[in-house]
Scaffold this motif. Structure first.
Motif, PDB file in Angstrom:
ATOM      1  N   UNK A  35       0.818  -1.203   0.000  1.00  0.00           N
ATOM      2  CA  UNK A  35       0.000   0.000   0.000  1.00  0.00           C
ATOM      3  C   UNK A  35       0.851   1.252   0.000  1.00  0.00           C
ATOM      4  N   UNK A  36       0.595   2.123  -0.975  1.00  0.00           N
ATOM      5  CA  UNK A  36       1.232   3.440  -0.995  1.00  0.00           C
ATOM      6  C   UNK A  36       0.167   4.448  -0.599  1.00  0.00           C
ATOM      7  N   UNK A  50       1.915  -6.274  -6.138  1.00  0.00           N
ATOM      8  CA  UNK A  50       0.767  -5.421  -6.424  1.00  0.00           C
ATOM      9  C   UNK A  50       0.902  -4.150  -5.595  1.00  0.00           C
ATOM     10  N   UNK A  51       1.043  -3.017  -6.269  1.00  0.00           N
ATOM     11  CA  UNK A  51       1.145  -1.729  -5.581  1.00  0.00           C
ATOM     12  C   UNK A  51      -0.204  -1.039  -5.648  1.00  0.00           C
ATOM     13  N   UNK A  52      -0.778  -0.814  -4.487  1.00  0.00           N
ATOM     14  CA  UNK A  52      -2.066  -0.132  -4.372  1.00  0.00           C
ATOM     15  C   UNK A  52      -1.808   1.293  -3.902  1.00  0.00           C
ATOM     16  N   UNK A  53      -1.997   2.244  -4.803  1.00  0.00           N
ATOM     17  CA  UNK A  53      -1.816   3.656  -4.472  1.00  0.00           C
ATOM     18  C   UNK A  53      -3.165   4.247  -4.104  1.00  0.00           C
ATOM     19  N   UNK A  66      -6.111  -4.880   2.941  1.00  0.00           N
ATOM     20  CA  UNK A  66      -5.437  -5.641   1.889  1.00  0.00           C
ATOM     21  C   UNK A  66      -3.952  -5.886   2.093  1.00  0.00           C
ATOM     22  N   UNK A  67      -3.232  -4.919   2.624  1.00  0.00           N
ATOM     23  CA  UNK A  67      -1.781  -4.878   2.434  1.00  0.00           C
ATOM     24  C   UNK A  67      -0.991  -5.458   3.601  1.00  0.00           C
ATOM     25  N   UNK A  68       0.076  -6.169   3.250  1.00  0.00           N
ATOM     26  CA  UNK A  68       0.985  -6.723   4.252  1.00  0.00           C
ATOM     27  C   UNK A  68       2.186  -5.801   4.477  1.00  0.00           C
ATOM     28  N   UNK A  69       2.367  -4.836   3.578  1.00  0.00           N
ATOM     29  CA  UNK A  69       3.442  -3.857   3.721  1.00  0.00           C
ATOM     30  C   UNK A  69       2.922  -2.527   3.182  1.00  0.00           C
ATOM     31  N   UNK A  70       3.509  -1.426   3.631  1.00  0.00           N
ATOM     32  CA  UNK A  70       2.982  -0.130   3.229  1.00  0.00           C
ATOM     33  C   UNK A  70       4.037   0.957   3.404  1.00  0.00           C
ATOM     34  N   UNK A  71       3.796   2.071   2.734  1.00  0.00           N
ATOM     35  CA  UNK A  71       4.589   3.274   2.942  1.00  0.00           C
ATOM     36  C   UNK A  71       3.642   4.457   2.919  1.00  0.00           C
ATOM     37  N   UNK A  72       3.985   5.499   3.664  1.00  0.00           N
ATOM     38  CA  UNK A  72       3.212   6.746   3.663  1.00  0.00           C
ATOM     39  C   UNK A  72       4.033   7.788   2.930  1.00  0.00           C
ATOM     40  N   UNK A  73       3.407   8.407   1.927  1.00  0.00           N
ATOM     41  CA  UNK A  73       4.071   9.398   1.087  1.00  0.00           C
ATOM     42  C   UNK A  73       3.368  10.737   1.216  1.00  0.00           C
ATOM     43  N   UNK A  74       4.141  11.803   1.370  1.00  0.00           N
ATOM     44  CA  UNK A  74       3.569  13.153   1.347  1.00  0.00           C
ATOM     45  C   UNK A  74       4.650  14.144   0.946  1.00  0.00           C
ATOM     46  N   UNK A  75       4.269  15.123   0.150  1.00  0.00           N
ATOM     47  CA  UNK A  75       5.237  16.106  -0.314  1.00  0.00           C
ATOM     48  C   UNK A  75       6.377  15.492  -1.086  1.00  0.00           C
ATOM     49  N   UNK A 129       6.658   0.362   6.730  1.00  0.00           N
ATOM     50  CA  UNK A 129       6.613  -0.813   7.597  1.00  0.00           C
ATOM     51  C   UNK A 129       5.289  -1.523   7.371  1.00  0.00           C
ATOM     52  N   UNK A 130       5.110  -2.664   7.997  1.00  0.00           N
ATOM     53  CA  UNK A 130       3.839  -3.365   7.856  1.00  0.00           C
ATOM     54  C   UNK A 130       2.760  -2.610   8.627  1.00  0.00           C
ATOM     55  N   UNK A 131       1.506  -2.646   8.174  1.00  0.00           N
ATOM     56  CA  UNK A 131       0.429  -1.989   8.923  1.00  0.00           C
ATOM     57  C   UNK A 131       0.341  -2.466  10.366  1.00  0.00           C
TER      58      UNK A 131
END
Length: 298
Positions: free
Chosen positions: A32-33, A186-189, A199-208, A215-217
């Motif tokens: 998850x992005x 599978x990248x879910x933005x 859904x996601x087993x791993x993720x990143x938070x993006x801003x700016x 890390x994982x949720x």
């Protein structure tokens, strides 16, 4: 199968830094992005999908140098952009055969097999003779997944896929993503926290244009346990609380009072009670920290 991004940057002619030294390692499974609108998610997705060039950085899918071997990447890529347009006066089945031709599937038997598989996975077999123009929003999104499955992709990118879907359509669409996300990257933005949570087993938070956290949720939520506090107040009270505490979110109750959530290592005040942390808290804490850091720099 791994996707590696190293110091990927992109600045638009108007001076907006859409990507700021992005470093990511993404393995097979649902990734998850997460970020608000304008965070740089679509720019990053288009860059990975070879639809635009970064100013700097390296992108590799296993041994494929994405920037130098775009066609090789596209052979194993499935991409569903935020705005997916189709030839609406054709049936779903005929349109999938057309896309199969474009993807270079020459064998008639292989083409038939792949089209049938794509329709089955996306639960569109019973409406395969219906024009795509008559599909609901959720069905059109599932058709978007169907077309990207035709070349048996190893890397799948879906950009804001559930925005605008009603709850039932969103549920059906997420089930399709679950099914295809086992053996592929599978990248879910998305800006919808619940999509990532479900859904996601791993993720990143993006801003700016920056990665604020990866890390994982599950781990992200565990890291906030014992640090999220809540109290009930009104609108004026929320303003006062924000002056003294790290307010990360608030929501209305049925009586129009406000449930305010605060991030703090210790109990902020006797009027606060400890709350169970969730992924929304993770999201808001990181956005708030990024906002505060940006304000201090300014």
């Amino acid at each position: 199968m791994e996707l590696n991004l190293t110091q990927v940057s992109k600045t638009y002619p108007n001076g907006v830094k859409a990507l700021d030294n992005i470093n990511l390692n993404i393995k097979a499974g649902m990734f998850g992005l997460l970020g608000p609108n304008g965070a740089g998610k679509s720019t990053l997705m288009r860059t990975i999908a070879t639809l635009q060039e970064p100013d700097a950085g390296k992108l590799f899918l296993e041994d494929i140098n994405i920037l130098k071997n775009k066609m090789k990447l596209r052979q194993v890529l499935g991409y569903l952009p935020q705005q997916f347009g189709v030839y609406s006066k054709m049936s779903a089945e005929k349109l999938l055969y057309y896309f199969a031709d474009l993807k270079g599937i020459a064998s008639a038997s292989e083409k038939k097999k792949m089209v049938a598989y794509a329709l089955e996975v996306t639960n569109l077999t019973e409406v395969k003779h219906k024009h795509v123009a008559g599909y609901s929003g959720g069905m059109k999104q599932r058709f978007g997944i169907a077309q990207l499955l035709l070349n048996n992709p190893k890397l799948i990118i879906v950009d804001e896929p559930t925005a605008g879907l009603d709850p039932a359509e969103r549920h059906r669409f997420l089930n399709v993503l679950r099914e295809i996300g086992t053996n592929n990257i599978v990248i879910l933005s998305t800006h919808i926290v619940d999509d990532v949570k479900e859904l996601c087993t791993d993720m990143a938070i993006l801003n700016g244009g920056k990665i604020l956290s990866k890390m994982s949720p599950t781990t992200a939520v565990q890291n906030l346990e014992g640090k999220i506090w809540t109290t009930i107040t009104d609108r004026d009270g929320e303003v006062e609380l924000a002056k003294n505490y790290n307010v990360i979110s608030s929501s209305f109750n049925q009586d129009n009072s406000l449930n305010v959530r605060v991030f703090s290592e210790v109990k902020p005040h006797e009027n606060f009670t400890l709350a169970t942390a969730d992924l929304n808290d993770v999201y808001f804490v990181h956005l708030k920290e990024n906002e505060d850091a940006t304000t201090l720099k300014a």
